[in-house]
Design a protein around this motif. Structure first.
Motif, PDB file in Angstrom:
ATOM      1  N   ALA A  76      -2.158 -32.196 -39.445  1.00  0.00           N
ATOM      2  CA  ALA A  76      -1.059 -32.000 -38.474  1.00  0.00           C
ATOM      3  C   ALA A  76      -0.020 -32.003 -39.090  1.00  0.00           C
ATOM      4  N   ASP A  77       1.309 -31.359 -38.417  1.00  0.00           N
ATOM      5  CA  ASP A  77       2.623 -31.297 -39.137  1.00  0.00           C
ATOM      6  C   ASP A  77       3.143 -32.745 -39.081  1.00  0.00           C
ATOM      7  N   LEU A  78       3.611 -33.187 -40.429  1.00  0.00           N
ATOM      8  CA  LEU A  78       3.737 -34.353 -40.894  1.00  0.00           C
ATOM      9  C   LEU A  78       5.252 -34.682 -41.230  1.00  0.00           C
ATOM     10  N   ALA A  79       5.785 -35.896 -41.040  1.00  0.00           N
ATOM     11  CA  ALA A  79       7.179 -36.120 -41.572  1.00  0.00           C
ATOM     12  C   ALA A  79       7.029 -37.412 -42.709  1.00  0.00           C
ATOM     13  N   TRP A  80       7.690 -37.365 -43.725  1.00  0.00           N
ATOM     14  CA  TRP A  80       7.607 -38.824 -44.460  1.00  0.00           C
ATOM     15  C   TRP A  80       8.707 -38.893 -44.951  1.00  0.00           C
ATOM     16  N   HIS A  81       9.140 -40.005 -45.665  1.00  0.00           N
ATOM     17  CA  HIS A  81      10.502 -40.223 -45.980  1.00  0.00           C
ATOM     18  C   HIS A  81      10.130 -41.420 -47.082  1.00  0.00           C
ATOM     19  N   ALA A  82      10.880 -41.267 -48.381  1.00  0.00           N
ATOM     20  CA  ALA A  82      10.814 -42.213 -49.587  1.00  0.00           C
ATOM     21  C   ALA A  82      12.235 -42.405 -50.075  1.00  0.00           C
ATOM     22  N   ARG A  83      12.287 -43.698 -50.725  1.00  0.00           N
ATOM     23  CA  ARG A  83      13.676 -44.099 -51.039  1.00  0.00           C
ATOM     24  C   ARG A  83      13.567 -44.621 -52.480  1.00  0.00           C
ATOM     25  N   ASN A  84      14.231 -44.095 -53.480  1.00  0.00           N
ATOM     26  CA  ASN A  84      13.995 -44.654 -54.906  1.00  0.00           C
ATOM     27  C   ASN A  84      15.466 -45.091 -55.350  1.00  0.00           C
ATOM     28  N   VAL A  85      15.366 -46.380 -55.982  1.00  0.00           N
ATOM     29  CA  VAL A  85      16.287 -47.379 -56.585  1.00  0.00           C
ATOM     30  C   VAL A  85      16.268 -47.639 -57.859  1.00  0.00           C
ATOM     31  N   ILE A  86      17.069 -47.010 -58.781  1.00  0.00           N
ATOM     32  CA  ILE A  86      16.648 -47.010 -60.051  1.00  0.00           C
ATOM     33  C   ILE A  86      18.183 -47.361 -60.901  1.00  0.00           C
ATOM     34  N   GLU A  87      17.714 -48.306 -61.916  1.00  0.00           N
ATOM     35  CA  GLU A  87      19.073 -48.899 -62.774  1.00  0.00           C
ATOM     36  C   GLU A  87      18.656 -48.959 -63.977  1.00  0.00           C
ATOM     37  N   LEU A  88      19.711 -48.525 -64.686  1.00  0.00           N
ATOM     38  CA  LEU A  88      19.555 -48.830 -66.122  1.00  0.00           C
ATOM     39  C   LEU A  88      20.568 -49.729 -66.587  1.00  0.00           C
ATOM     40  N   GLY A  89      20.176 -50.726 -67.459  1.00  0.00           N
ATOM     41  CA  GLY A  89      21.097 -51.974 -67.739  1.00  0.00           C
ATOM     42  C   GLY A  89      22.054 -51.302 -69.090  1.00  0.00           C
ATOM     43  N   ARG A 110      13.793 -44.838 -41.810  1.00  0.00           N
ATOM     44  CA  ARG A 110      12.416 -44.505 -41.804  1.00  0.00           C
ATOM     45  C   ARG A 110      11.793 -44.917 -43.100  1.00  0.00           C
ATOM     46  N   ALA A 111      12.381 -44.882 -44.292  1.00  0.00           N
ATOM     47  CA  ALA A 111      11.735 -44.856 -45.541  1.00  0.00           C
ATOM     48  C   ALA A 111      11.029 -46.344 -45.744  1.00  0.00           C
ATOM     49  N   GLY A 112       9.664 -46.348 -45.965  1.00  0.00           N
ATOM     50  CA  GLY A 112       9.150 -47.634 -46.043  1.00  0.00           C
ATOM     51  C   GLY A 112       8.681 -47.648 -47.463  1.00  0.00           C
ATOM     52  N   ASP A 113       8.777 -46.802 -48.310  1.00  0.00           N
ATOM     53  CA  ASP A 113       8.210 -46.970 -49.756  1.00  0.00           C
ATOM     54  C   ASP A 113       9.032 -45.911 -50.725  1.00  0.00           C
ATOM     55  N   GLY A 114       8.602 -45.891 -51.715  1.00  0.00           N
ATOM     56  CA  GLY A 114       9.587 -45.298 -52.836  1.00  0.00           C
ATOM     57  C   GLY A 114       9.394 -45.920 -54.117  1.00  0.00           C
ATOM     58  N   VAL A 115      10.497 -45.865 -55.001  1.00  0.00           N
ATOM     59  CA  VAL A 115      10.520 -46.266 -56.373  1.00  0.00           C
ATOM     60  C   VAL A 115      11.403 -47.393 -56.759  1.00  0.00           C
ATOM     61  N   ARG A 135       2.941 -44.323 -64.712  1.00  0.00           N
ATOM     62  CA  ARG A 135       3.085 -43.235 -63.808  1.00  0.00           C
ATOM     63  C   ARG A 135       2.891 -43.833 -62.205  1.00  0.00           C
ATOM     64  N   LEU A 136       3.810 -43.369 -61.201  1.00  0.00           N
ATOM     65  CA  LEU A 136       3.701 -43.974 -60.020  1.00  0.00           C
ATOM     66  C   LEU A 136       3.646 -42.717 -59.107  1.00  0.00           C
ATOM     67  N   VAL A 137       2.566 -42.746 -58.025  1.00  0.00           N
ATOM     68  CA  VAL A 137       2.267 -41.726 -57.395  1.00  0.00           C
ATOM     69  C   VAL A 137       2.271 -42.081 -55.997  1.00  0.00           C
ATOM     70  N   PHE A 138       2.883 -41.123 -55.082  1.00  0.00           N
ATOM     71  CA  PHE A 138       3.084 -41.226 -53.719  1.00  0.00           C
ATOM     72  C   PHE A 138       2.360 -39.977 -52.886  1.00  0.00           C
ATOM     73  N   VAL A 139       1.727 -40.390 -52.120  1.00  0.00           N
ATOM     74  CA  VAL A 139       1.082 -39.067 -51.213  1.00  0.00           C
ATOM     75  C   VAL A 139       1.413 -39.254 -49.748  1.00  0.00           C
ATOM     76  N   ASN A 140       1.983 -38.219 -49.520  1.00  0.00           N
ATOM     77  CA  ASN A 140       2.630 -38.210 -48.137  1.00  0.00           C
ATOM     78  C   ASN A 140       3.478 -39.497 -47.747  1.00  0.00           C
ATOM     79  N   GLY A 141       4.155 -39.960 -48.931  1.00  0.00           N
ATOM     80  CA  GLY A 141       5.145 -40.889 -48.778  1.00  0.00           C
ATOM     81  C   GLY A 141       4.510 -42.357 -49.014  1.00  0.00           C
ATOM     82  N   VAL A 142       3.301 -42.497 -49.144  1.00  0.00           N
ATOM     83  CA  VAL A 142       2.772 -43.822 -49.279  1.00  0.00           C
ATOM     84  C   VAL A 142       2.173 -43.958 -50.682  1.00  0.00           C
ATOM     85  N   PHE A 143       2.472 -45.159 -51.335  1.00  0.00           N
ATOM     86  CA  PHE A 143       2.134 -45.225 -52.911  1.00  0.00           C
ATOM     87  C   PHE A 143       0.488 -45.375 -53.125  1.00  0.00           C
ATOM     88  N   ARG A 144       0.095 -44.839 -53.809  1.00  0.00           N
ATOM     89  CA  ARG A 144      -1.481 -44.570 -54.218  1.00  0.00           C
ATOM     90  C   ARG A 144      -1.547 -45.355 -55.552  1.00  0.00           C
TER      91      ARG A 144
END
Length: 435
Positions: free
Chosen positions: A179-192, A149-154, A89-98
């Motif tokens: 406060a009103d918040l914006a966050w961004h996440a980016r995933n890169v997934i590859e199956l061989g 702006r995405a600095g985290d993700g999978v 399991r990989l968890v992100f809270v408001n776009g930040v890895f936990r």
């Protein structure tokens, strides 16, 4: 065809300078996408892909650029659990890895799984193709700001011929931040080549967050790979969630997606699948169920580019109260993609006079010997079926719920994970109108 760059939303997303990554090609790509976003603004309803989703109200809002306390936001670990999902399991809270909420111990052989923030600290070159993309269409505003702006993700990779038995669980939590918040996440997934993976993606809320979140996923399936992707979107009632999922399937690859769109205030998902190898297959099953004043927009685009490719798409929509649902299903069979077989069905129910669903199936064929069919309907519950149930002593509200649940349940019938399938069916019941 775009709204001006002086809008409060755009200004707030551009106020904070981009932090340098120390990777020259990545910083250049981020800056180019930021500049493109600043120049183009937001798409308006004259842009065909945004015809039914107006961004005027969102454009007048401002959002803070990041949550400084994301690493310490309280999240109940019990809310992250899903029946039948017991793997990594990989968890992100408001776009930040936990790390404290994630489970990355003893990964099975052949599986590489890490947050993007850590992957960029090592050899970033394998990520260059995905992270240096430039989005050039007028409707790509949110993909541009995500790329900037995405600095985290999978970052997830499955080695060739590896069969990952337990589902991998990706969790994105929107947590109340004061406060009103914006966050961004980016995933890169590859199956061989020949790899197999069961992937479960979950979106949920902790507290009552008011947010703008963007998520972009690039998914590559090499020859003969198999992916089963389940998405459970139940974001907070004050969230605007904009996602783009892009799949590329090589020869003999197969992807199957089950998607539930339940939460959020303004939700948009662009699901794009390119069948670039002979005999590739893509199958999607989805339900969107807006209620209250929710707006849920699904844009499905399938491109057949190779010989003897197959796609099937079965979608259900249910809208109640003053909610609005949007579904666009576009299939393009390119020149040379002979032998393609494409089928798309979208059926929708309106449960109140003020609800609205706009559906637009599209089919464009430039090849020979093709089988293709598409159709869409918007209607109400069958009065005869309601009468039958009521004549058997079932109250009206319960009868309506039973028929609506059966209507939606059809998209879950081929989900092989039985505990997860039953859990998703129960979620659908919870989201049905009470009367």
């Amino acid at each position: 065809m775009s709204q001006p760059a002086s809008l409060p939303l755009i200004e707030s997303l551009l106020d904070t300078p981009l932090p340098p990554s120390g990777i020259a090609w990545l910083d250049a790509a981020r800056q180019e996408n930021r500049d493109a976003f600043a120049a183009s603004g937001l798409p308006d309803t004259r842009v065909e892909a945004w015809k039914y989703t107006a961004l005027r109200a969102l454009g007048q809002r401002r959002f803070a650029a990041a949550d400084a306390d994301a690493l310490t936001r309280a999240v109940d670990p019990a809310t992250l659990a899903l029946p039948g999902v017991d793997g990594a399991r990989l968890v992100f809270v408001n776009g930040v890895f936990r790390a404290d909420l994630s489970t990355l111990d003893a990964l099975p052989a052949g599986l590489s799984l890490a947050p993007l923030s850590l992957a960029l600290q090592g050899d970033a070159e394998p990520l260059r193709f995905a992270l240096s993309r430039h989005y050039r269409e007028v409707g790509d505003a949110f993909a541009r700001i995500n790329a900037a702006r995405a600095g985290d993700g999978v970052v997830l990779r499955v080695a060739a011929d590896a069969k990952i038995g337990e589902p991998v669980h990706l969790v994105f939590v929107g947590a109340a931040a004061g406060a009103d918040l914006a966050w961004h996440a980016r995933n890169v997934i590859e199956l061989g080549e020949g790899a197999e993976l069961n992937l479960v993606e979950q979106h949920l809320a902790s507290g009552e967050p008011v947010q703008l979140a963007t998520l972009v996923s690039d998914i590559e399936l090499r020859q003969g790979a198999r992916l089963h992707h389940t998405v459970v979107q139940n974001a907070g009632t004050g969230a605007s969630l904009i996602r783009r999922s892009s799949l590329r399937l090589h020869a003999d690859a197969q992807a199957t997606s089950h998607l539930l769109e339940l939460g959020g205030a303004l939700v948009r998902h662009d699901l794009q699948s390119e069948l670039i190898g002979d005999h590739a297959q893509f199958h999607s099953r989805g339900v969107f169920m807006p209620h209250g004043r929710q707006h849920i927009d699904t844009q499905l685009a399938i491109l057949h580019q190779a010989l003897n490719t197959t796609s099937t798409s079965t979608w259900r929509g249910v809208a109640s109260d003053r909610a609005r649902g949007v579904f666009r299903g576009a299939i393009l069979v390119a020149t040379g993609a002979d032998g393609s077989d494409a089928n798309l069905s979208n059926k929708n129910l309106l449960l109140s006079p003020s609800a609205e669903i706009d559906t637009k199936p599209e089919l464009e064929i430039h090849a020979d010997e093709v089988k293709a069919a598409h159709g869409a309907t918007v209607g109400q519950l069958d009065e005869r079926a309601l009468f039958y149930l009521r004549s058997r002593g079932i109250p009206l509200g319960e009868a309506r719920a039973l028929l609506t649940a059966a209507f939606c349940r059809a998209v879950l019938d081929d989900l092989p994970n039985e505990p997860l399938r039953e859990h998703l069916a129960s979620l659908l019941l919870v989201h049905l109108p009470s009367t």
